[in-house]
Design a protein around this motif. Structure first.
Motif: not given
Length: 250
Positions: A32-40, A43-45
């Motif tokens: 698995n991997d998660v990507k997003g804007a400012n991942l935290s 931010g967002t997913i």
């Protein structure tokens, strides 16, 4: 070569969840991997990349579109087993804070690598890109392609290179971003075999499990800081000594 599937509806997602492979072997099935804007939590997913290794299928799950239904979609069978992440901390922070997802029974490949590396290298953790280039047994041509994909992806999303993390939310997804996301999970099974094959000392098995659980717990605390130099810190000599004392006295 794995097939890539973009999942943007709950009906599609339910079918995927019902057909994921959970193989009863020592090699985990799901990466698995998660990507997003400012991942935290701040931010967002945008995307959850899921690699079903036995089935040779990669699913790019459109969290940006699906929102909470990503994690509540009905399935005829619920996925089980122990999924693999590489540095679970910010993934866990975002999943828990934004969607209430509490990760359980996961493997953190970064910590397995740290436990099996030379003792002099344990003071700092290694990144996934370095691990792929160093330990995934790539040919010269594959290394060049891997570096090209990384470079193109970073130019699109990294602010310091003129990019924006919002590129992960563009639909349709740019081919460069798709390749960037897919590459990160495709090499994880190979890295698992390399690192986990060396993880034979019971003490280090215990340390990895303890630290993985601690990473998840800490990522859910109010004071968790998702970015900064502290994220590179591994295990110092006194950390290992304290861990050995805990292990011997459990």
């Amino acid at each position: 070569m794995a097939t890539v599937n973009f999942i943007s509806s709950t009906a599609e997602l339910s079918r995927v969840l019902a057909t994921l492979t959970i193989a009863p072997t020592s090699l985990p099935s799901l990466y698995n991997d998660v990507k997003g804007a400012n991942l935290s939590r701040h931010g967002t997913i945008s995307l959850l990349t899921l690699y079903d290794h036995p089935a040779s299928k990669v699913y790019l799950i459109d969290v940006h579109t699906l929102g909470l239904s990503t994690f509540t979609a009905p399935a005829e069978a619920s996925p089980s087993g122990s999924p693999v992440f590489f540095d679970v901390r910010n993934d866990s922070d975002a999943l828990f804070s934004l969607f209430g997802v509490n990760l359980k029974c996961i493997h953190d490949l970064q910590l397995i690598q740290l436990a099996t590396t030379h003792p002099r290298r344990r003071a700092f953790v290694s990144g996934l890109e370095w691990c792929i280039q160093s330990d995934a047994s790539l040919t010269y041509g594959q290394q060049q392609e891997s570096e090209r994909i990384k470079k193109l992806g970073k130019e699109l999303f990294a602010p310091e290179r003129g990019g924006t993390y919002e590129v992960f939310n563009e639909r349709p997804l740019r081919p460069e971003i798709e390749k960037y996301c897919v590459q990160d999970v495709l090499h994880m099974p190979t890295l698992w075999c390399v690192y986990n094959g060396k993880l034979t000392n019971p003490f280090w098995v215990w340390v990895v499990r303890e630290d993985t659980e601690m990473r998840v717990r800490e990522s859910q605390t109010p004071g968790y800081v998702p970015n900064g130099p502290h994220k590179r810190v591994g295990w110092r000599a006194d950390d290992i000594e304290q861990a050995r004392n805990r292990w011997e006295n459990q």
